[in-house]
Design an enzyme around this catalytic site. Structure first.
Site, mmCIF file in Angstrom:
data_model
loop_
_atom_site.group_PDB
_atom_site.id
_atom_site.type_symbol
_atom_site.label_atom_id
_atom_site.label_comp_id
_atom_site.label_asym_id
_atom_site.label_seq_id
_atom_site.Cartn_x
_atom_site.Cartn_y
_atom_site.Cartn_z
ATOM 1 C CG HIS A 198 34.153 45.315 53.603
ATOM 2 N ND1 HIS A 198 34.728 46.503 53.257
ATOM 3 C CD2 HIS A 198 35.078 44.372 53.370
ATOM 4 C CE1 HIS A 198 35.952 46.273 52.841
ATOM 5 N NE2 HIS A 198 36.193 44.996 52.902
ATOM 6 C CD GLU A 438 44.268 27.632 35.827
ATOM 7 O OE1 GLU A 438 43.177 27.597 36.410
ATOM 8 O OE2 GLU A 438 45.178 28.410 36.157
ATOM 9 C CG ASP A 462 40.262 29.271 34.767
ATOM 10 O OD1 ASP A 462 39.440 30.036 34.245
ATOM 11 O OD2 ASP A 462 40.906 29.560 35.792
ATOM 12 C CB CYS A 509 42.269 22.568 43.261
ATOM 13 S SG CYS A 509 42.982 23.541 41.932
HETATM 14 C C1 PEP Z 1 40.286 26.523 38.517
HETATM 15 O O1 PEP Z 1 40.426 27.220 37.493
HETATM 16 O O2 PEP Z 1 39.700 25.441 38.528
HETATM 17 C C2 PEP Z 1 40.800 27.008 39.813
HETATM 18 C C3 PEP Z 1 40.790 26.245 40.884
HETATM 19 O O3 PEP Z 1 41.265 28.263 39.878
HETATM 20 P P1 PEP Z 1 40.356 29.576 39.949
HETATM 21 O O4 PEP Z 1 38.943 29.148 40.196
HETATM 22 O O5 PEP Z 1 40.941 30.392 41.042
HETATM 23 O O6 PEP Z 1 40.561 30.202 38.597
HETATM 24 MG MG MG Z 2 41.785 28.826 37.440
#
Ligand code: PEP
Ligand code: MG
Length: 588
Positions: A198, A438, A462, A509
């Protein structure tokens, strides 16, 4: 001017820890040593008085914590401050109180001994857990124990420290972190604690640079020493020499200049020099980040990682609690959209099962786990639907590897809609449902997946891991975690092409989208939407506004013809040079 590598590689005064909150500070140290509380196992004769003392100490502890709770709410907002509410609830736990009081009567021992012994049992249980999260919570419980013991021993609580110092300590409780921040603390360093401690979470939300888990900083550094904290990389330099100080002073200058420059880009559209607009939205991990999202100029939230709520609360919120969180976020970004991703539990994230899987990243993770636990999944779907009245929520499925997973999920969504309709609840009947691309099987089948979902979001974190067969958190193979590998960029190119053919939206993303070096390539590959951390929106806008779409497409075509990662990187670097774009990648 020395380079970053020269400064750090051979520095004998360097201490390495975990980069817990970004930023650079240089300043004097306040060494905070928590008084060690001695607890003696002594017999008593007046149990009634001992119980009264225990109750008084509890009351005092509650008063202290309520003060911290109020201050935390003011500084960090209600949701983050909930840690203290949880601590207050433990102080009210009737079973714990009764057990301690009964033991005082039956064992006739000093109350501080009983309190220490009883609460330590819980602490030990939590310390023996495998997950670092549980270990961190064991420290929080230790904080409550010390608070009661200290009050039983009628000792004062030290919460005032020197102003504007860098606090170095063996460990810091959440309450210490909040209270010290009143004295304009410039940075935090602790021997113990990880990213989920925390103290780390609070430093991030208060914007105070921090390095945690250094093991021995509080032993090597003395009160009044000068230190440099590098919260970007997780290093500390103590008693730095002239060269080190001037290196970091110039870094600080650059950082300030960059921040001033970036201010200009906030709110400006991310549009290329030849008029192509790119949609930049924000990745949100904790709902407390929403204020930064609003001020960053992001066009809504492109990825809300709901599993982080579980990390923060350490349990599953009810359907109503979830609906409240989702409703709040969606109304804050309205009329922009928010993409709510179903719990991506498993892998290295929130643990659901007690058993240890041999290969967690290849195991019950994301949609696989949700389809095995339908009640849990249904609760989340119902909560998301109920929050969707304003029609700006999109729902996204993580870790999809087969088409059947999508079909089964969509069937469940339809069932939930029917139930809610019967219950007379309002929701967006056409809520868009999309998927993370992914996993390589999903990428290869993009053409067919595009027929099943409303949108794709490419998760490069991923995708790279699974495509290259390289654990995203394993140092030994980090050389192979190549975001510019021709295999990766060809795969992205294919996914984007198939989505566009099917007239479906596609966004990216993963962390790659926040790498300023990658942005021209991604745009050239046809991505018109990127979701990145809110603090990088201005950096990305700056890059996009300085490139031409036509040239980015040419760059992407060149890169697609490369056979090794280095060639791709060389081409991108050349692109930056030829177009005189300042790179921010290694600036900080
Ligand atoms: C990804 O795998 O690129 C992603 C955005 O998800 P996370 O990082 O939460 O696995
Ligand atoms: Mg991911």
């Amino acid at each position: 001017m020395k380079t970053f590598k020269q400064i750090y590689d051979h520095a004998e005064n360097k201490i390495t820890g975990i980069a817990a909150a970004p930023g650079i500070v240089i300043g004097p140290v306040y060494l905070y040593t928590r008084e060690k509380l001695e607890v003696i196992n002594e017999e008593i004769s007046n149990c009634r008085e001992a119980v009264k003392n225990f109750r008084d100490a509890l009351l005092k502890a509650k008063k202290e914590l309520s003060k911290v709770f109020e201050l935390a709410k003011e500084k960090m907002g209600g949701e983050r401050a909930a840690i203290f509410e949880a601590q207050l609830m433990i102080l009210d736990d009737p079973i714990l109180i009764e057990t301690i009081e009964n033991r005082i009567y039956s064992e006739k021992r000093l109350p501080e001994y009983i309190v220490d012994d009883e609460i330590s049992k819980y602490q030990k249980m939590m310390m023996s857990a495998h997950e670092s999260y549980m270990k961190e919570r064991a420290h929080d419980i230790g904080d409550i124990k010390n608070r009661i013991v200290r009050n039983l021993q009628k000792k004062r609580w030290q919460s005032k420290i020197k102003k504007e110092a860098i606090v170095i300590s063996e460990s810091l409780s959440p309450a210490d972190t909040v209270l010290f921040s009143r004295n304009d603390v410039k940075g935090f360093v602790t021997d113990h604690g990880g990213l989920t401690s925390h103290a780390a979470i609070i430093s991030r939300s208060l914007n105070i640079p921090a390095v945690v888990g250094t093991h021995n900083a509080s032993h090597l550094i003395h009160d009044g020493d000068i230190v440099i904290i590098d919260g970007f990389h997780g290093y500390i330099l103590y008693n730095p020499d002239e060269k080190q100080i001037s290196f970091f002073e110039s870094k600080l200058e650059k950082l300030k200049a960059l921040q001033r420059e970036l201010e200009e880009y906030k709110g400006k559209p991310a549009i290329t020099t030849d008029g192509k607009e790119i949609h930049l939205s924000a990745n949100v991990d904790v709902s407390g980040e929403i204020d930064i999202v609003i001020t960053s100029g992001a066009k809504g939230i492109g990825l809300y990682r709901t599993e982080q709520v579980l990390e923060e609360l350490s349990e599953f919120p009810t359907e109503e609690e979830q609906a409240k969180i989702y409703r709040n976020l969606s109304s804050r970004v309205y009329p922009n959209n928010i993409v709510i991703r179903a719990f991506d539990i498993g892998g290295d994230k929130f643990k659901y099962y007690d058993f240890q899987e041999p290969n967690p990243f290849l195991g019950l993770r994301g949609i696989r786990l949700l389809l095995e636990n339908k009640t849990l999944f249904k609760n989340q779907i119902r909560a998301v639907l109920q929050a969707s009245e304003n029609k700006n929520i999109h729902f996204m499925i993580p870790m999809v590897s087969t088409i059947l997973e999508i079909r089964e999920t969509k069937k469940m969504i339809e069932e939930c809609k029917k139930e809610l309709k019967k219950e007379g609840k309002n929701f967006d009947r056409n809520m868009k449902v999309g998927m993370m691309v992914e996993v390589p099987s999903a990428a290869v089948m993009a053409e067919l997946f595009a027929k099943e979902v409303d949108f794709f979001s490419i998760g490069t974190n991923d995708l790279i891991q699974y495509l290259m067969a390289v654990d995203r958190g394993n140092d030994l193979v980090s050389d192979l975690y190549q975001q510019f590998s021709p295999a990766v960029i060809r795969t992205i190119s294919y996914i984007v092409r198939e989505a566009k053919k099917a007239k479906k939206e596609v966004s990216l993303c993963g962390e790659m989208a926040a790498d300023t070096l990658a942005i021209p390539l991604l745009i050239g590959l046809g991505l018109e939407s990127l979701s990145i951390s809110p603090s990088t929106i201005a950096y990305a806008t700056r890059i996009i506004r300085s490139i031409s779409y036509k040239k980015a497409k040419k760059l992407a075509a060149d890169c697609l013809s490369c056979s090794v990662e280095k060639d791709v990187i060389d081409r991108i670097e050349k692109f930056f040079e030829e177009n005189s774009i300042t790179r921010t990648r290694n600036l900080i």
